[in-house]
Design a protein around this motif. Structure first.
Motif, PDB file in Angstrom:
ATOM      1  N   CYS A 148       0.941  -1.301  -0.011  1.00 60.87           N
ATOM      2  CA  CYS A 148      -0.307   0.081  -0.132  1.00 60.87           C
ATOM      3  C   CYS A 148       0.851   1.188  -0.035  1.00 60.87           C
ATOM      4  CB  CYS A 148      -1.017   0.049   1.177  1.00 60.87           C
ATOM      5  SG  CYS A 148      -0.401   0.537   2.742  1.00 60.87           S
ATOM      6  N   ASP A 149       0.274   2.109  -0.579  1.00 57.77           N
ATOM      7  CA  ASP A 149       0.811   3.729  -0.499  1.00 57.77           C
ATOM      8  C   ASP A 149       0.578   4.357   0.910  1.00 57.77           C
ATOM      9  OD1 ASP A 149       2.177   3.610  -3.087  1.00 57.77           O
ATOM     10  OD2 ASP A 149      -0.101   3.801  -3.731  1.00 57.77           O
ATOM     11  N   VAL A 150      -0.603   4.212   1.288  1.00 57.52           N
ATOM     12  CA  VAL A 150      -1.147   4.842   2.699  1.00 57.52           C
ATOM     13  C   VAL A 150      -1.993   3.863   3.136  1.00 57.52           C
ATOM     14  CG1 VAL A 150      -2.428   6.722   3.882  1.00 57.52           C
ATOM     15  CG2 VAL A 150      -1.112   7.169   1.887  1.00 57.52           C
ATOM     16  N   ALA A 151      -1.857   3.814   4.545  1.00 53.15           N
ATOM     17  CA  ALA A 151      -3.035   2.791   5.378  1.00 53.15           C
ATOM     18  C   ALA A 151      -3.714   3.789   6.335  1.00 53.15           C
ATOM     19  CB  ALA A 151      -2.200   2.005   6.208  1.00 53.15           C
ATOM     20  N   VAL A 152      -5.021   3.256   6.478  1.00 51.82           N
ATOM     21  CA  VAL A 152      -6.013   3.945   7.328  1.00 51.82           C
ATOM     22  C   VAL A 152      -6.348   3.053   8.384  1.00 51.82           C
ATOM     23  CG1 VAL A 152      -8.144   5.227   7.829  1.00 51.82           C
ATOM     24  CG2 VAL A 152      -6.718   5.695   5.385  1.00 51.82           C
ATOM     25  N   ILE A 153      -5.945   3.378   9.730  1.00 52.37           N
ATOM     26  CA  ILE A 153      -6.159   2.485  10.737  1.00 52.37           C
ATOM     27  C   ILE A 153      -7.100   2.871  11.622  1.00 52.37           C
ATOM     28  CG2 ILE A 153      -4.964   0.973  12.601  1.00 52.37           C
ATOM     29  CD1 ILE A 153      -2.698   1.120  10.937  1.00 52.37           C
ATOM     30  N   ARG A 154      -8.478   2.033  11.871  1.00 48.34           N
ATOM     31  CA  ARG A 154      -9.517   2.533  12.670  1.00 48.34           C
ATOM     32  C   ARG A 154      -9.512   1.976  13.872  1.00 48.34           C
ATOM     33  NH1 ARG A 154     -13.580   5.595  14.739  1.00 48.34           N
ATOM     34  NH2 ARG A 154     -15.335   4.601  14.861  1.00 48.34           N
ATOM     35  N   PHE A 155      -9.875   2.598  14.975  1.00 52.38           N
ATOM     36  CA  PHE A 155     -10.093   2.142  16.256  1.00 52.38           C
ATOM     37  C   PHE A 155     -11.305   2.618  16.873  1.00 52.38           C
ATOM     38  CE2 PHE A 155      -5.395   2.557  15.751  1.00 52.38           C
ATOM     39  CZ  PHE A 155      -5.084   1.385  16.241  1.00 52.38           C
ATOM     40  N   GLY A 156     -12.360   1.607  17.009  1.00 46.56           N
ATOM     41  CA  GLY A 156     -13.637   1.928  17.463  1.00 46.56           C
ATOM     42  C   GLY A 156     -13.492   2.096  19.101  1.00 46.56           C
TER      43      GLY A 156
ATOM     44  N   TYR B 251       0.669   6.071   7.639  1.00 50.46           N
ATOM     45  CA  TYR B 251      -0.741   5.738   8.054  1.00 50.46           C
ATOM     46  C   TYR B 251      -1.372   6.720   8.648  1.00 50.46           C
ATOM     47  CZ  TYR B 251       0.847   4.504  12.749  1.00 50.46           C
ATOM     48  OH  TYR B 251       1.563   4.442  14.069  1.00 50.46           O
ATOM     49  N   ILE B 252      -2.823   6.704   8.749  1.00 48.12           N
ATOM     50  CA  ILE B 252      -3.536   7.797   9.441  1.00 48.12           C
ATOM     51  C   ILE B 252      -4.456   7.202  10.426  1.00 48.12           C
ATOM     52  CG2 ILE B 252      -5.473   9.285   8.818  1.00 48.12           C
ATOM     53  CD1 ILE B 252      -4.457   9.592   5.940  1.00 48.12           C
ATOM     54  N   THR B 253      -4.827   7.492  11.363  1.00 47.99           N
ATOM     55  CA  THR B 253      -5.379   6.748  12.744  1.00 47.99           C
ATOM     56  C   THR B 253      -6.453   7.376  12.432  1.00 47.99           C
ATOM     57  OG1 THR B 253      -4.632   8.135  14.296  1.00 47.99           O
ATOM     58  CG2 THR B 253      -3.783   6.017  14.083  1.00 47.99           C
ATOM     59  N   LEU B 254      -7.918   6.617  12.767  1.00 46.46           N
ATOM     60  CA  LEU B 254      -9.351   7.229  12.586  1.00 46.46           C
ATOM     61  C   LEU B 254      -9.805   6.784  13.902  1.00 46.46           C
ATOM     62  CD1 LEU B 254     -11.575   8.406  11.151  1.00 46.46           C
ATOM     63  CD2 LEU B 254     -11.957   6.017  10.060  1.00 46.46           C
ATOM     64  N   HIS B 255     -10.065   7.822  14.772  1.00 47.01           N
ATOM     65  CA  HIS B 255     -10.633   7.221  15.968  1.00 47.01           C
ATOM     66  C   HIS B 255     -11.336   8.520  16.896  1.00 47.01           C
ATOM     67  CE1 HIS B 255      -7.225   8.586  18.809  1.00 47.01           C
ATOM     68  NE2 HIS B 255      -6.558   8.294  17.843  1.00 47.01           N
ATOM     69  N   ASP B 256     -12.267   8.269  17.702  1.00 43.56           N
ATOM     70  CA  ASP B 256     -12.809   9.415  18.669  1.00 43.56           C
ATOM     71  C   ASP B 256     -11.621   9.906  19.553  1.00 43.56           C
ATOM     72  OD1 ASP B 256     -15.161   9.110  17.011  1.00 43.56           O
ATOM     73  OD2 ASP B 256     -16.063   7.829  18.770  1.00 43.56           O
ATOM     74  N   ALA B 257     -11.895  11.056  19.969  1.00 46.88           N
ATOM     75  CA  ALA B 257     -11.127  11.915  21.047  1.00 46.88           C
ATOM     76  C   ALA B 257     -11.071  10.913  22.385  1.00 46.88           C
ATOM     77  CB  ALA B 257     -11.550  13.314  21.178  1.00 46.88           C
ATOM     78  N   ASP B 258     -12.122  10.265  22.743  1.00 42.14           N
ATOM     79  CA  ASP B 258     -12.023   9.665  23.956  1.00 42.14           C
ATOM     80  C   ASP B 258     -11.246   8.572  24.097  1.00 42.14           C
ATOM     81  OD1 ASP B 258     -13.631   7.923  22.396  1.00 42.14           O
ATOM     82  OD2 ASP B 258     -15.068   7.351  23.710  1.00 42.14           O
ATOM     83  N   ILE B 259     -10.412   7.983  23.009  1.00 37.32           N
ATOM     84  CA  ILE B 259      -9.493   6.938  23.169  1.00 37.32           C
ATOM     85  C   ILE B 259      -8.031   7.431  22.835  1.00 37.32           C
ATOM     86  CG2 ILE B 259     -10.890   4.884  23.315  1.00 37.32           C
ATOM     87  CD1 ILE B 259     -10.268   4.743  20.263  1.00 37.32           C
ATOM     88  N   ILE B 260      -7.969   8.906  22.935  1.00 38.68           N
ATOM     89  CA  ILE B 260      -6.605   9.302  22.571  1.00 38.68           C
ATOM     90  C   ILE B 260      -5.268   8.849  23.248  1.00 38.68           C
ATOM     91  CG2 ILE B 260      -5.081  11.566  22.684  1.00 38.68           C
ATOM     92  CD1 ILE B 260      -7.564  13.043  21.637  1.00 38.68           C
ATOM     93  N   HIS B 261      -5.614   8.722  24.656  1.00 36.97           N
ATOM     94  CA  HIS B 261      -4.501   8.435  25.552  1.00 36.97           C
ATOM     95  C   HIS B 261      -4.186   6.830  25.304  1.00 36.97           C
ATOM     96  CE1 HIS B 261      -2.080   8.205  29.363  1.00 36.97           C
ATOM     97  NE2 HIS B 261      -2.741   7.122  29.472  1.00 36.97           N
ATOM     98  N   PRO B 262      -5.016   5.744  25.329  1.00 33.05           N
ATOM     99  CA  PRO B 262      -4.488   4.402  24.993  1.00 33.05           C
ATOM    100  C   PRO B 262      -3.759   4.490  23.775  1.00 33.05           C
ATOM    101  CG  PRO B 262      -6.856   4.298  24.889  1.00 33.05           C
ATOM    102  CD  PRO B 262      -6.499   5.919  25.510  1.00 33.05           C
ATOM    103  N   LEU B 263      -3.948   5.312  22.698  1.00 34.53           N
ATOM    104  CA  LEU B 263      -3.499   5.164  21.414  1.00 34.53           C
ATOM    105  C   LEU B 263      -2.302   6.175  21.236  1.00 34.53           C
ATOM    106  CD1 LEU B 263      -6.585   4.667  19.248  1.00 34.53           C
ATOM    107  CD2 LEU B 263      -5.052   2.996  20.049  1.00 34.53           C
ATOM    108  N   LYS B 264      -1.682   6.834  22.208  1.00 39.11           N
ATOM    109  CA  LYS B 264      -0.647   7.640  22.327  1.00 39.11           C
ATOM    110  C   LYS B 264       0.465   7.254  21.524  1.00 39.11           C
ATOM    111  CE  LYS B 264       0.931   7.179  26.930  1.00 39.11           C
ATOM    112  NZ  LYS B 264       0.022   6.261  27.219  1.00 39.11           N
ATOM    113  N   GLU B 265       0.977   6.077  21.743  1.00 39.85           N
ATOM    114  CA  GLU B 265       2.171   5.665  20.883  1.00 39.85           C
ATOM    115  C   GLU B 265       1.829   5.368  19.400  1.00 39.85           C
ATOM    116  OE1 GLU B 265       1.223   4.670  23.824  1.00 39.85           O
ATOM    117  OE2 GLU B 265       3.125   5.166  24.946  1.00 39.85           O
ATOM    118  N   VAL B 266       0.462   4.747  19.230  1.00 41.33           N
ATOM    119  CA  VAL B 266       0.080   4.549  17.759  1.00 41.33           C
ATOM    120  C   VAL B 266      -0.056   5.977  17.105  1.00 41.33           C
ATOM    121  CG1 VAL B 266      -1.733   3.490  16.207  1.00 41.33           C
ATOM    122  CG2 VAL B 266      -0.852   2.464  18.317  1.00 41.33           C
TER     123      VAL B 266
END
Length: 161
Positions: free
Chosen positions: A79-87, A109-124
């Motif tokens: 791929c050229d770009v990945a989009v990674i969705r976290f529900g 890659y671009i992450t796609l998720h709501d603001a309420d899970i920013i902390h657990p995804l900080k490294e991602v």
């Protein structure tokens, strides 16, 4: 000849985010193809069953994850770009693994998720090239990086073709 971008859509399988991105990208005339893992949970869990009956659940999962990995690795590597969705509802360990694989390969890659899970995804998120909260934001980033003009003819803010 115009480059056709390959976009890998990883992560959460319980909402229509993939369809929204693909439909909006098509409507915007973006030059891209989309790929993803198997999004049918039962089919993914059974991917290795053709190799024989596993004695325990762990070995069935192990066998199927290896078969699924053939698809995942190949598509991420290509791929050229990945989009990674976290529900917010489920923990997507596989999506986090895909993000780490992208980071290790140097794949944007671009992450796609709501603001309420920013902390657990900080490294991602720290390794991502962007964090989006909606599929429409993802499409706007893809439009920009592909150099595709928007409806007003702008490729980037303040420029026109």
């Amino acid at each position: 000849m115009q480059k056709i971008w390959s976009i890998y859509l990883s992560g959460e399988i319980h909402t229509d985010w993939r369809e929204r991105i693909m439909q909006a990208a098509q409507s915007a005339g973006l030059p891209m193809t989309f790929h993803s893992p198997v999004t049918n949970h039962e089919a993914s869990d059974a991917a290795g069953d053709v190799l024989g009956q596993a004695e325990a659940g762990f070995w069935r999962d192990h066998q199927s994850s290896k078969v699924n990995c053939i698809r995942t690795r190949t598509q991420i590597q290509g791929c050229d770009v990945a989009v990674i969705r976290f529900g917010s509802q489920y923990k997507q360990w596989n999506a986090a693994f895909d993000a780490g694989f992208c980071a290790a390969l140097g794949k944007p890659y671009i992450t796609l998720h709501d603001a309420d899970i920013i902390h657990p995804l900080k490294e991602v998120d720290a390794s991502a090239m962007g964090w989006a909260q909606t599929p429409e934001q993802v499409v706007e980033v893809l439009r920009y990086v592909t150099g595709t003009p928007d409806a007003a003819g702008c490729v980037a803010a303040g420029t026109s073709t």
